[in-house]
Design an enzyme around this catalytic site. Structure first.
Site, PDB file in Angstrom:
ATOM      1  N   LEU A  14      -1.539   3.233 -49.292  1.00 36.97           N
ATOM      2  CA  LEU A  14      -0.791   2.150 -48.673  1.00 36.97           C
ATOM      3  C   LEU A  14       0.284   1.608 -49.601  1.00 36.97           C
ATOM      4  CD1 LEU A  14      -0.362   0.100 -46.374  1.00 36.97           C
ATOM      5  CD2 LEU A  14      -2.194  -1.289 -47.414  1.00 36.97           C
ATOM      6  N   SER A 131     -10.233  -6.634 -46.719  1.00 33.53           N
ATOM      7  CA  SER A 131     -10.809  -5.590 -45.877  1.00 33.53           C
ATOM      8  C   SER A 131     -11.595  -6.271 -44.771  1.00 33.53           C
ATOM      9  CB  SER A 131     -11.755  -4.702 -46.704  1.00 33.53           C
ATOM     10  OG  SER A 131     -12.535  -3.851 -45.873  1.00 33.53           O
ATOM     11  N   TYR A 144     -18.654  -3.189 -52.594  1.00 39.17           N
ATOM     12  CA  TYR A 144     -17.309  -3.342 -52.031  1.00 39.17           C
ATOM     13  C   TYR A 144     -17.197  -4.641 -51.242  1.00 39.17           C
ATOM     14  CZ  TYR A 144     -12.998  -1.995 -49.569  1.00 39.17           C
ATOM     15  OH  TYR A 144     -11.712  -1.949 -49.066  1.00 39.17           O
ATOM     16  N   THR A 179      -5.577   5.846 -45.376  1.00 37.36           N
ATOM     17  CA  THR A 179      -5.074   5.749 -46.740  1.00 37.36           C
ATOM     18  C   THR A 179      -5.854   6.724 -47.608  1.00 37.36           C
ATOM     19  OG1 THR A 179      -6.650   4.031 -47.369  1.00 37.36           O
ATOM     20  CG2 THR A 179      -4.582   3.315 -46.346  1.00 37.36           C
TER      21      THR A 179
END
Length: 277
Positions: A14, A131, A144, A179
């Protein structure tokens, strides 16, 4: 109107799309990455409006050096990030810390270096890529999601700190975009192996690997959307990107409302009673 836009993680994925499109519409771009020669090659070599510099977001010194070199920054796009996948118990403490260093403390480092410049000019826009996993917890994403939930809280609070100086903040929650997040250089698998998780770990890893290159979102379209936000006088505080992300966030919002209501009976009358003092 041309702006100076700093993009972290501009060497691939990205970040590359953002830098290319920003250059195409006439912005001046400070494109950063851990290997600046690769960033420059990826973006097509030297260009009048392109400045490439080394920036490892985990290094506050790198971030400060980049800002000292280029001075004015109108828009910061905190894009650099990676993915430490796995069930919580199979992720080592060192892996968890590395995830936080890149995804949470990384954008904090760069923003900390940029804000004095923006405050001095009483203008600026900080955009940080979070995200869907920053709002919705997911299986196999403990590290994450923890890092991105941290980004959400930091960015949502940062808004109040910098708003008096005409600095805007936008946190972005993309869904699944095509991505390079799932390539080997960006994804790290768990180092530990626990028998109770074994039957789930292997097929889950294979499932994530199969997803690479098949995600539904187009990063070039996301890059255009981010540049549209960067041109707005009053950009949104939050931008949920992708139909899958919008659906997931709407479901989470409804879930939170239901949980708050379900808590009312036990949690709604917990005020301190002065009569018992």
């Amino acid at each position: 109107m041309s702006k100076v836009i700093l993009v972290t993680g501009a060497g691939r994925g990205l970040g590359t799309d953002i830098a290319r499109q920003a250059l195409a519409v006439g912005h001046q771009v400070v494109a950063t990455g851990r290997r600046p020669e690769e960033v420059e090659t990826t973006l097509g070599g030297p260009q009048d409006n392109l400045l490439v510099t080394r920036l490892d977001v985990t290094s506050l010194e790198d971030a400060q050096a980049a800002i000292d070199r280029f001075g004015r920054i109108d828009v910061l796009i905190n894009n650099a990030g990676n993915f430490y996948a796995g069930y919580f118990e199979e992720i080592t403490p060192a892996q968890m810390r590395r995830q936080m260093e890149t995804n949470l403390f990384g954008p904090m480092n760069v923003t900390r270096a940029v804000l004095p410049v923006m405050r001095a000019r009483r203008a600026g826009h900080v955009i940080t890529i979070s995200s869907t996993a920053g709002l919705v917890g997911m299986e196999f994403c403990a590290a994450y999601a923890a890092s991105k939930f941290g980004v959400e809280g930091w960015m949502e609070s940062l808004r109040y700190d910098v708003e008096p100086y005409n600095i805007c903040t936008t946190v972005v929650e993309p869904g699944f975009f095509r991505t390079e997040l799932l390539v080997d250089g960006s994804t790290t698998w768990p180092e530990l192996s626990i028998d109770d998780y074994a039957a789930r770990t292997a097929p889950t890893i294979e499932g994530w690997k199969r997803m690479n290159g098949r995600q539904g979102g187009d990063p070039a379209k996301l890059a255009r959307a981010l540049l549209t936000l960067a041109d707005q006088d009053k950009p949104p505080q939050r931008f949920v990107a992708g139909a899958d992300a919008i659906e997931a966030v709407q479901a989470k919002a409804q879930e939170l409302l239901a949980q708050a209501e379900a808590s009312r009976g036990l949690g709604g009358d917990l005020a301190y009673d002065d009569t018992h003092a």
